[in-house]
Design a protein around this motif. Structure first.
Motif, PDB file in Angstrom:
ATOM      1  N   ILE A  51       0.845  -1.193   0.000  1.00 16.79           N
ATOM      2  CA  ILE A  51       0.000   0.000   0.000  1.00 16.79           C
ATOM      3  C   ILE A  51       0.881   1.243   0.000  1.00 16.79           C
ATOM      4  O   ILE A  51       1.531   1.552   1.004  1.00 16.79           O
ATOM      5  N   PRO A  52       0.933   1.988  -1.110  1.00 18.16           N
ATOM      6  CA  PRO A  52       1.675   3.252  -1.116  1.00 18.16           C
ATOM      7  C   PRO A  52       0.817   4.366  -0.531  1.00 18.16           C
ATOM      8  O   PRO A  52      -0.378   4.467  -0.841  1.00 18.16           O
ATOM      9  N   VAL A  53       1.392   5.196   0.342  1.00 20.80           N
ATOM     10  CA  VAL A  53       0.611   6.262   0.964  1.00 20.80           C
ATOM     11  C   VAL A  53       1.398   7.564   0.976  1.00 20.80           C
ATOM     12  O   VAL A  53       2.631   7.565   1.029  1.00 20.80           O
ATOM     13  N   PHE A  54       0.635   8.655   0.925  1.00 20.31           N
ATOM     14  CA  PHE A  54       1.192   9.985   1.146  1.00 20.31           C
ATOM     15  C   PHE A  54       0.119  10.802   1.847  1.00 20.31           C
ATOM     16  O   PHE A  54      -0.901  11.163   1.245  1.00 20.31           O
ATOM     17  N   ASN A  55       0.324  11.025   3.144  1.00 20.81           N
ATOM     18  CA  ASN A  55      -0.677  11.713   3.977  1.00 20.81           C
ATOM     19  C   ASN A  55      -2.010  10.959   3.945  1.00 20.81           C
ATOM     20  O   ASN A  55      -2.043   9.774   3.708  1.00 20.81           O
ATOM     21  N   ASP A  60       5.444   4.585   2.941  1.00 20.20           N
ATOM     22  CA  ASP A  60       5.101   5.950   3.360  1.00 20.20           C
ATOM     23  C   ASP A  60       6.054   6.923   2.665  1.00 20.20           C
ATOM     24  O   ASP A  60       7.210   7.064   3.046  1.00 20.20           O
ATOM     25  N   ASP A  61       5.538   7.600   1.656  1.00 21.24           N
ATOM     26  CA  ASP A  61       6.392   8.461   0.830  1.00 21.24           C
ATOM     27  C   ASP A  61       6.445   9.879   1.385  1.00 21.24           C
ATOM     28  O   ASP A  61       5.923  10.819   0.787  1.00 21.24           O
ATOM     29  N   GLY A  62       7.064  10.032   2.552  1.00 19.95           N
ATOM     30  CA  GLY A  62       7.298  11.358   3.093  1.00 19.95           C
ATOM     31  C   GLY A  62       6.074  12.052   3.655  1.00 19.95           C
ATOM     32  O   GLY A  62       5.972  13.284   3.595  1.00 19.95           O
ATOM     33  N   LEU A  93      -2.588  -2.225  -3.351  1.00 20.99           N
ATOM     34  CA  LEU A  93      -3.843  -1.711  -2.800  1.00 20.99           C
ATOM     35  C   LEU A  93      -3.675  -0.232  -2.509  1.00 20.99           C
ATOM     36  O   LEU A  93      -2.655   0.173  -1.930  1.00 20.99           O
ATOM     37  N   ASN A  94      -4.632   0.573  -2.907  1.00 22.68           N
ATOM     38  CA  ASN A  94      -4.605   1.988  -2.535  1.00 22.68           C
ATOM     39  C   ASN A  94      -5.091   2.144  -1.100  1.00 22.68           C
ATOM     40  O   ASN A  94      -5.852   1.311  -0.593  1.00 22.68           O
ATOM     41  N   ASN A  95      -4.706   3.240  -0.447  1.00 18.68           N
ATOM     42  CA  ASN A  95      -5.125   3.411   0.946  1.00 18.68           C
ATOM     43  C   ASN A  95      -6.564   3.903   1.072  1.00 18.68           C
ATOM     44  O   ASN A  95      -7.163   3.795   2.137  1.00 18.68           O
ATOM     45  N   THR A 139       3.524  13.969   5.983  1.00 16.55           N
ATOM     46  CA  THR A 139       3.775  15.006   6.985  1.00 16.55           C
ATOM     47  C   THR A 139       2.625  15.139   7.982  1.00 16.55           C
ATOM     48  O   THR A 139       2.606  16.078   8.778  1.00 16.55           O
ATOM     49  N   ASP A 140       1.684  14.211   7.950  1.00 14.19           N
ATOM     50  CA  ASP A 140       0.500  14.312   8.807  1.00 14.19           C
ATOM     51  C   ASP A 140       0.504  13.316   9.953  1.00 14.19           C
ATOM     52  O   ASP A 140      -0.533  13.057  10.565  1.00 14.19           O
ATOM     53  N   GLY A 141       1.661  12.746  10.249  1.00 18.29           N
ATOM     54  CA  GLY A 141       1.742  11.776  11.341  1.00 18.29           C
ATOM     55  C   GLY A 141       1.452  10.353  10.932  1.00 18.29           C
ATOM     56  O   GLY A 141       1.297   9.479  11.800  1.00 18.29           O
ATOM     57  N   THR A 142       1.393  10.084   9.637  1.00 21.93           N
ATOM     58  CA  THR A 142       1.105   8.727   9.171  1.00 21.93           C
ATOM     59  C   THR A 142       2.106   7.726   9.727  1.00 21.93           C
ATOM     60  O   THR A 142       1.732   6.648  10.208  1.00 21.93           O
ATOM     61  N   GLY A 143       3.398   8.062   9.668  1.00 24.87           N
ATOM     62  CA  GLY A 143       4.429   7.123  10.117  1.00 24.87           C
ATOM     63  C   GLY A 143       4.265   6.741  11.571  1.00 24.87           C
ATOM     64  O   GLY A 143       4.359   5.561  11.937  1.00 24.87           O
ATOM     65  N   GLN A 144       4.014   7.725  12.431  1.00 25.74           N
ATOM     66  CA  GLN A 144       3.840   7.443  13.852  1.00 25.74           C
ATOM     67  C   GLN A 144       2.572   6.647  14.096  1.00 25.74           C
ATOM     68  O   GLN A 144       2.545   5.739  14.949  1.00 25.74           O
ATOM     69  N   MET A 145       1.513   6.964  13.374  1.00 26.62           N
ATOM     70  CA  MET A 145       0.270   6.211  13.499  1.00 26.62           C
ATOM     71  C   MET A 145       0.488   4.744  13.152  1.00 26.62           C
ATOM     72  O   MET A 145       0.001   3.848  13.850  1.00 26.62           O
ATOM     73  N   LEU A 146       1.244   4.491  12.084  1.00 29.63           N
ATOM     74  CA  LEU A 146       1.509   3.113  11.695  1.00 29.63           C
ATOM     75  C   LEU A 146       2.254   2.374  12.793  1.00 29.63           C
ATOM     76  O   LEU A 146       1.920   1.227  13.138  1.00 29.63           O
ATOM     77  N   ARG A 147       3.251   3.016  13.361  1.00 33.68           N
ATOM     78  CA  ARG A 147       4.061   2.359  14.387  1.00 33.68           C
ATOM     79  C   ARG A 147       3.278   2.129  15.683  1.00 33.68           C
ATOM     80  O   ARG A 147       3.449   1.114  16.357  1.00 33.68           O
ATOM     81  N   ASP A 148       2.413   3.068  16.020  1.00 31.38           N
ATOM     82  CA  ASP A 148       1.663   2.963  17.270  1.00 31.38           C
ATOM     83  C   ASP A 148       0.493   1.984  17.165  1.00 31.38           C
ATOM     84  O   ASP A 148       0.230   1.222  18.096  1.00 31.38           O
ATOM     85  N   GLU A 149      -0.223   2.042  16.039  1.00 35.30           N
ATOM     86  CA  GLU A 149      -1.487   1.321  15.925  1.00 35.30           C
ATOM     87  C   GLU A 149      -1.391   0.020  15.131  1.00 35.30           C
ATOM     88  O   GLU A 149      -2.249  -0.858  15.267  1.00 35.30           O
TER      89      GLU A 149
END
Length: 279
Positions: free
Chosen positions: A6-10, A36-38, A87-89, A40-50
């Protein structure tokens, strides 16, 4: 082993909902790779936490769809994937979606498979594949021609979008990855599945497996809501432009039978030049 890429950006809320729908699948015999292509909305942290079980690959914001998907596919292949699903997000998978796709893949081990798409708001079918007549550059939308009673099972199509696209490892080993050099964003999925079909791999839309989508949230629809000269330029030449002339040219050169190519290209150029203002 299936790996879902799944490629994502924000748009982390879309990503969260998509991943939650995958957690609710009737089979859990798969892994998920999020690229996660850079964001800036906290996606990376959300992935790691949830979603700690999700494998994460990161970009600097310049991957776009094709390079992002390829990065995830490389990770999945290195992990030993036998099947890849892109898969798209901004989709929601029905609880039996993965199970139905894998069952179909077991019966058709060399096939590239897509799925029936439903409008998330209404539940009505919005995409069920299409066939293309290269001679006239005309498309036959299966949802418009198939009787409701036949909206089940597999239907051959010319190409498929990357939303819920199931690819056997054999296909990747035979034709390689998506064409990120010439098709960095739009048409890379249609191109890939067309190339696979020309190499003898069947391409089907699986009407027994359903994804819910948000048609109004596609990049092309957002661009067309506020028409302007700048938007028109982006439509024809921007990397995210749905009518990008360069992308369409490469798609035609790679896939259209040579006798039909001149008309196919000229007809396609004309449609893109005027279509921005008509839809």
């Amino acid at each position: 082993m299936l790996y879902i890429v799944i490629p994502v950006f924000n748009r982390k809320d879309f990503t969260r909902a998509c991943l939650e729908s995958l957690q609710q699948q009737t089979t859990q015999g798969f892994r998920v790779v999020v690229v996660d292509d850079g964001s800036t909305d906290g996606t990376g942290q959300m992935l790691r936490d949830e979603f700690p079980a999700v494998l994460i690959e990161e970009g600097d914001g310049n991957l776009f769809w094709t390079a992002g998907v390829n990065l995830g596919i490389r990770r999945a292949l290195a992990e030993g994937a036998t099947h890849i699903m892109t898969l798209n997000n901004d989709v929601l998978a029905a609880p039996d979606f993965v199970d139905r796709m894998l069952n179909c893949a077991a019966q058709h081990p060399t096939a590239v498979l897509g799925s029936l798409e439903l409008d998330a708001a209404t539940g009505q079918p919005v995409y069920g594949g299409e066939t293309l007549d290269w001679r006239t550059n005309t498309r036959r939308d299966l949802l418009e021609t198939l009787p409701v009673a036949q909206r089940q099972g597999l239907h051959r199509v010319t190409y498929l979008p990357g939303r819920g696209l199931l690819i056997p490892r054999l296909v990747l080993e035979t034709i390689g990855l998506f064409d990120e050099k010439r098709l960095p964003h739009y048409l890379a999925d249609f191109d890939y599945t067309s190339v696979a079909r020309r190499h003898g791999f069947p391409v089907y839309c699986n009407y027994d497996a359903c994804l819910s989508t948000y048609p109004d949230e596609s990049g092309q629809e957002i661009t067309r809501r506020q028409r302007s000269l700048r938007g028109y330029y982006q439509h024809l030449f921007g990397i995210r432009g749905g009518g990008n002339l360069r992308n369409f040219t490469w798609f035609g050169l790679k896939n259209c039978p040579r006798p039909y190519l001149p008309y196919f290209l000229l007809n396609g150029y004309a449609r893109r030049l005027v279509g921005y203002f008509l839809h």
